[in-house]
Scaffold this motif. Structure first.
Motif, PDB file in Angstrom:
ATOM      1  N   ALA A  53      51.649   6.550  -7.629  1.00 16.81           N
ATOM      2  CA  ALA A  53      50.649   7.003  -8.583  1.00 16.81           C
ATOM      3  C   ALA A  53      49.739   5.817  -9.353  1.00 16.81           C
ATOM      4  CB  ALA A  53      51.414   7.673  -9.774  1.00 16.81           C
ATOM      5  N   CYS A  54      50.453   4.839  -9.593  1.00 22.67           N
ATOM      6  CA  CYS A  54      49.954   3.520 -10.086  1.00 22.67           C
ATOM      7  C   CYS A  54      48.683   3.036  -9.252  1.00 22.67           C
ATOM      8  CB  CYS A  54      50.646   2.381 -10.472  1.00 22.67           C
ATOM      9  SG  CYS A  54      52.104   2.721 -11.753  1.00 22.67           S
ATOM     10  N   ALA A  55      48.749   2.936  -7.941  1.00 27.63           N
ATOM     11  CA  ALA A  55      47.809   2.574  -7.138  1.00 27.63           C
ATOM     12  C   ALA A  55      46.918   3.339  -6.949  1.00 27.63           C
ATOM     13  CB  ALA A  55      48.543   2.314  -5.587  1.00 27.63           C
ATOM     14  N   ALA A  56      46.949   4.681  -7.318  1.00 28.17           N
ATOM     15  CA  ALA A  56      46.101   5.661  -7.166  1.00 28.17           C
ATOM     16  C   ALA A  56      45.188   5.569  -8.231  1.00 28.17           C
ATOM     17  CB  ALA A  56      46.461   7.070  -7.049  1.00 28.17           C
ATOM     18  N   LEU A  57      45.509   5.397  -9.486  1.00 26.19           N
ATOM     19  CA  LEU A  57      45.022   5.302 -10.649  1.00 26.19           C
ATOM     20  C   LEU A  57      44.137   3.839 -10.901  1.00 26.19           C
ATOM     21  CD1 LEU A  57      47.484   6.644 -13.359  1.00 26.19           C
ATOM     22  CD2 LEU A  57      45.493   7.576 -12.996  1.00 26.19           C
ATOM     23  N   LEU A  58      44.655   2.834 -10.128  1.00 26.40           N
ATOM     24  CA  LEU A  58      44.091   1.531 -10.091  1.00 26.40           C
ATOM     25  C   LEU A  58      42.929   1.696  -9.093  1.00 26.40           C
ATOM     26  CD1 LEU A  58      47.129  -0.516 -10.040  1.00 26.40           C
ATOM     27  CD2 LEU A  58      45.273  -0.928 -11.627  1.00 26.40           C
ATOM     28  N   SER A  59      42.859   2.902  -8.174  1.00 30.77           N
ATOM     29  CA  SER A  59      41.651   2.851  -7.251  1.00 30.77           C
ATOM     30  C   SER A  59      40.392   3.463  -7.842  1.00 30.77           C
ATOM     31  CB  SER A  59      42.228   3.606  -6.215  1.00 30.77           C
ATOM     32  OG  SER A  59      42.328   5.151  -6.581  1.00 30.77           O
ATOM     33  N   ASP A  60      39.511   3.721  -7.170  1.00 26.01           N
ATOM     34  CA  ASP A  60      38.192   4.528  -7.652  1.00 26.01           C
ATOM     35  C   ASP A  60      38.260   6.047  -7.254  1.00 26.01           C
ATOM     36  OD1 ASP A  60      37.008   1.923  -8.029  1.00 26.01           O
ATOM     37  OD2 ASP A  60      36.134   2.151  -6.151  1.00 26.01           O
ATOM     38  N   TRP A  61      39.528   6.699  -7.164  1.00 25.36           N
ATOM     39  CA  TRP A  61      39.671   8.025  -7.008  1.00 25.36           C
ATOM     40  C   TRP A  61      39.823   8.678  -8.308  1.00 25.36           C
ATOM     41  CZ3 TRP A  61      38.950  11.018  -2.880  1.00 25.36           C
ATOM     42  CH2 TRP A  61      38.352  10.500  -1.593  1.00 25.36           C
ATOM     43  N   PHE A  62      39.927   8.004  -9.414  1.00 23.85           N
ATOM     44  CA  PHE A  62      40.349   8.746 -10.838  1.00 23.85           C
ATOM     45  C   PHE A  62      38.968   8.230 -11.554  1.00 23.85           C
ATOM     46  CE2 PHE A  62      44.345   9.439  -9.201  1.00 23.85           C
ATOM     47  CZ  PHE A  62      44.682  10.831  -9.621  1.00 23.85           C
ATOM     48  N   PRO A  63      37.860   8.495 -11.503  1.00 22.05           N
ATOM     49  CA  PRO A  63      36.750   7.790 -11.955  1.00 22.05           C
ATOM     50  C   PRO A  63      36.303   8.244 -13.424  1.00 22.05           C
ATOM     51  CG  PRO A  63      35.662   9.304 -10.403  1.00 22.05           C
ATOM     52  CD  PRO A  63      37.256   9.127 -10.100  1.00 22.05           C
ATOM     53  N   ALA A  64      36.854   9.677 -13.604  1.00 23.27           N
ATOM     54  CA  ALA A  64      36.458  10.319 -14.946  1.00 23.27           C
ATOM     55  C   ALA A  64      37.908  10.778 -15.752  1.00 23.27           C
ATOM     56  CB  ALA A  64      35.794  11.497 -14.729  1.00 23.27           C
ATOM     57  N   THR A  65      38.942   9.873 -15.474  1.00 23.21           N
ATOM     58  CA  THR A  65      40.185  10.345 -15.997  1.00 23.21           C
ATOM     59  C   THR A  65      40.662   8.877 -16.828  1.00 23.21           C
ATOM     60  OG1 THR A  65      40.941  11.470 -14.391  1.00 23.21           O
ATOM     61  CG2 THR A  65      42.565  10.523 -15.665  1.00 23.21           C
ATOM     62  N   THR A  66      40.837   9.218 -18.214  1.00 28.65           N
ATOM     63  CA  THR A  66      41.248   8.066 -18.968  1.00 28.65           C
ATOM     64  C   THR A  66      42.038   8.606 -20.262  1.00 28.65           C
ATOM     65  OG1 THR A  66      40.654   6.014 -20.057  1.00 28.65           O
ATOM     66  CG2 THR A  66      39.271   7.860 -20.812  1.00 28.65           C
ATOM     67  N   GLY A  67      42.888   7.697 -20.853  1.00 26.46           N
ATOM     68  CA  GLY A  67      43.792   8.419 -22.074  1.00 26.46           C
ATOM     69  C   GLY A  67      44.925   9.273 -21.452  1.00 26.46           C
ATOM     70  N   GLU A  68      45.155   9.423 -20.026  1.00 23.73           N
ATOM     71  CA  GLU A  68      45.956  10.265 -19.471  1.00 23.73           C
ATOM     72  C   GLU A  68      47.473   9.663 -19.338  1.00 23.73           C
ATOM     73  OE1 GLU A  68      47.366  13.171 -18.999  1.00 23.73           O
ATOM     74  OE2 GLU A  68      45.430  13.963 -18.335  1.00 23.73           O
ATOM     75  N   ILE A  69      48.228  10.641 -19.222  1.00 25.97           N
ATOM     76  CA  ILE A  69      49.838  10.216 -19.035  1.00 25.97           C
ATOM     77  C   ILE A  69      49.999  11.146 -17.679  1.00 25.97           C
ATOM     78  CG2 ILE A  69      52.177  10.248 -19.362  1.00 25.97           C
ATOM     79  CD1 ILE A  69      51.458  10.110 -22.407  1.00 25.97           C
ATOM     80  N   VAL A  70      50.386  10.418 -16.229  1.00 28.86           N
ATOM     81  CA  VAL A  70      50.537  11.111 -15.272  1.00 28.86           C
ATOM     82  C   VAL A  70      52.175  11.019 -14.987  1.00 28.86           C
ATOM     83  CG1 VAL A  70      50.227  10.968 -12.676  1.00 28.86           C
ATOM     84  CG2 VAL A  70      48.356  10.469 -14.068  1.00 28.86           C
ATOM     85  N   HIS A  71      52.770  12.150 -15.184  1.00 26.88           N
ATOM     86  CA  HIS A  71      54.022  12.158 -14.784  1.00 26.88           C
ATOM     87  C   HIS A  71      54.666  12.039 -13.492  1.00 26.88           C
ATOM     88  CE1 HIS A  71      53.907  13.777 -18.814  1.00 26.88           C
ATOM     89  NE2 HIS A  71      55.006  13.432 -18.945  1.00 26.88           N
ATOM     90  N   VAL A  72      55.460  11.034 -13.016  1.00 25.82           N
ATOM     91  CA  VAL A  72      56.135  11.181 -11.671  1.00 25.82           C
ATOM     92  C   VAL A  72      57.843  11.043 -11.960  1.00 25.82           C
ATOM     93  CG1 VAL A  72      55.985   9.796  -9.613  1.00 25.82           C
ATOM     94  CG2 VAL A  72      54.077   9.694 -10.920  1.00 25.82           C
ATOM     95  N   ASP A  73      58.071  12.272 -12.118  1.00 30.94           N
ATOM     96  CA  ASP A  73      59.453  12.472 -12.751  1.00 30.94           C
ATOM     97  C   ASP A  73      60.291  13.640 -12.097  1.00 30.94           C
ATOM     98  OD1 ASP A  73      58.236  14.388 -13.778  1.00 30.94           O
ATOM     99  OD2 ASP A  73      58.787  14.047 -15.652  1.00 30.94           O
ATOM    100  N   GLY A  74      59.691  13.965 -10.632  1.00 28.50           N
ATOM    101  CA  GLY A  74      60.147  15.029 -10.124  1.00 28.50           C
ATOM    102  C   GLY A  74      60.103  16.412 -10.960  1.00 28.50           C
ATOM    103  N   GLY A  75      59.415  16.509 -11.860  1.00 30.00           N
ATOM    104  CA  GLY A  75      59.046  17.556 -12.600  1.00 30.00           C
ATOM    105  C   GLY A  75      59.763  17.835 -13.729  1.00 30.00           C
ATOM    106  N   VAL A  76      60.597  17.000 -14.121  1.00 24.62           N
ATOM    107  CA  VAL A  76      61.571  17.246 -15.428  1.00 24.62           C
ATOM    108  C   VAL A  76      60.849  17.575 -16.597  1.00 24.62           C
ATOM    109  CG1 VAL A  76      63.170  16.079 -16.704  1.00 24.62           C
ATOM    110  CG2 VAL A  76      63.428  15.917 -14.367  1.00 24.62           C
ATOM    111  N   HIS A  77      59.534  16.888 -16.512  1.00 24.33           N
ATOM    112  CA  HIS A  77      59.003  16.814 -18.142  1.00 24.33           C
ATOM    113  C   HIS A  77      58.452  18.560 -18.240  1.00 24.33           C
ATOM    114  CE1 HIS A  77      55.643  16.925 -15.048  1.00 24.33           C
ATOM    115  NE2 HIS A  77      54.965  17.377 -16.286  1.00 24.33           N
ATOM    116  N   ALA A  78      58.198  19.303 -17.075  1.00 24.84           N
ATOM    117  CA  ALA A  78      57.773  20.668 -17.419  1.00 24.84           C
ATOM    118  C   ALA A  78      59.159  21.507 -17.383  1.00 24.84           C
ATOM    119  CB  ALA A  78      57.133  20.931 -16.003  1.00 24.84           C
TER     120      ALA A  78
END
Length: 252
Positions: free
Chosen positions: A224-249
Motif C-alpha cells: 500500500a505504501c509503494a502504491a501511494l508513493l507511485s503515480d497511481w494515486f495522483p488525486a488522492t491526498t489527506g487520506e488514510i488507507v486501512h491495511v488491517d484485514g478489514g478490522v476498522h470496518a
C-alpha cells in the motif's frame, strides 16, 4: 515497473521484518532508487539490515527531533540523489511512562508527540527543497479513532499524527505534493516490541479481521505504501488507507 526512476527517502528500517524494510525492498524491485535514514547507535543496525535489500542503499543520519539534522538533510541527501519523488515516514517513539494514560507525565507525552506526530511535518519540511510536483509523502499509523488497550498516550500522538497529515495535505497540495497515511494492523516490529502488552492486539486481530491477519507479514502494508508513493494515486491526498484485514470496518 510501478516506481521506475523514482528517488525515495525511507525512514525506520531497523529489522528485516519491518514495514519500512519491505517498502524499501519493493521500491527497489519496482525500479526506485532508495536512500535510508537512521541515527545514533541504530546507524550500525540499519546499515547491516540494508545489506539484505536487493541493492545496498546509502544510509543518511537523521534524528527527526534534532533541528540541525533536519536543517541539513536536503544538502546531505544531495550527495546521493538530485531530487526526491517520495518520502516514507516510519518513525515513532514514546517513553514507557506514556503507556500509562492516567499516570503519564507531560514530559512523557511531549516526547511522544515530538517524535511521533510533529516529526511528520518536520520530515516533510526538511525534504521539501528536493521535492516537486507529483511527489508523495506517506506515513504509517495505527488507527487513532479508538481508545485502544495499552496504547494510551501513543494513541493520542497517532491522532495528532493523522491530523498533521491532513494539514500537510492542505499546505503542500498547491505544490502538487500528496500526503497520505497507511493504517496497518499490528505487525511484530521494533515499535510493537516497545509497547507493553501489545500481544493483546496480536491475539485478537486475526479473529476480528474478515480477511484474516498475519502479524508476521508486513508485505500487504508495504504494498500500500509503494502504491501511494507511485503515480497511481495522483488525486488522492489527506487520506488514510486501512491495511488491517478489514478490522476498522467491523463492530464488536
Amino acid at each position: 515497473m510501478l516506481l521506475e526512476g523514482k528517488k525515495l527517502l525511507i525512514t525506520g528500517v531497523l529489522m528485516d521484518s519491518s514495514i519500512a524494510f519491505h517498502v524499501a525492498k519493493l521500491a527497489q524491485e519496482q525500479g526506485a532508487q532508495v536512500v535510508l535514514t537512521s541515527f545514533g547507535r541504530t546507524m550500525k543496525i540499519t546499515s547491516t539490515i540494508a545489506k539484505r535489500l536487493p541493492s545496498t542503499p546509502p544510509v543518511v543520519e537523521l534524528d527527526v527531533t534534532d533541528q540541525e539534522h533536519l536543517d541539513t538533510l536536503a544538502e546531505r541527501l544531495g550527495e546521493h540523489v538530485d531530487g526526491l519523488d517520495g518520502v516514507l515516514h516510519s518513525i515513532g517513539f514514546a517513553p514507557q511512562g506514556a503507556f500509562n494514560f492516567m499516570e503519564g507525565t507531560f514530559e512523557d507525552v511531549s516526547t511522544a508527540m515530538h517524535a511521533s506526530a510533529y516529526s511528520l511535518k518536520a520530515l516533510a519540511a526538511a525534504a521539501l527543497p528536493l521535492m516537486g510536483e507529483g511527489s508523495s509523502v506517506v506515513g504509517l499509523t495505527f488507527d487513532a479513532k479508538y481508545a485502544w488497550p495499552v496504547y494510551d498516550w501513543m494513541g493520542v500522538a497517532k491522532a495528532a499524527f493523522e491530523a498533521t497529515n491532513r494539514y500537510l495535505a492542505r499546505d503542500l497540495g498547491p505544490q502538487g505534493i500528496r500526503c497520505n497515511l497507511v493504517a496497518a494492523g499490528p505487525i511484530r516490529t521494533t515499535a510493537a516490541k516497545s509497547i507493553p502488552g501489545f500481544e493483546a492486539f496480536e491475539e485478537s486481530w486475526d479473529d476480528r479481521a474478515p480477511l484474516g491477519w498475519d502479524v508476521n507479514d508486513a508485505v500487504p502494508a508495504a504494498k500500500a505504501c509503494a502504491a501511494l508513493l507511485s503515480d497511481w494515486f495522483p488525486a488522492t491526498t489527506g487520506e488514510i488507507v486501512h491495511v488491517d484485514g478489514g478490522v476498522h470496518a467491523m463492530g464488536i
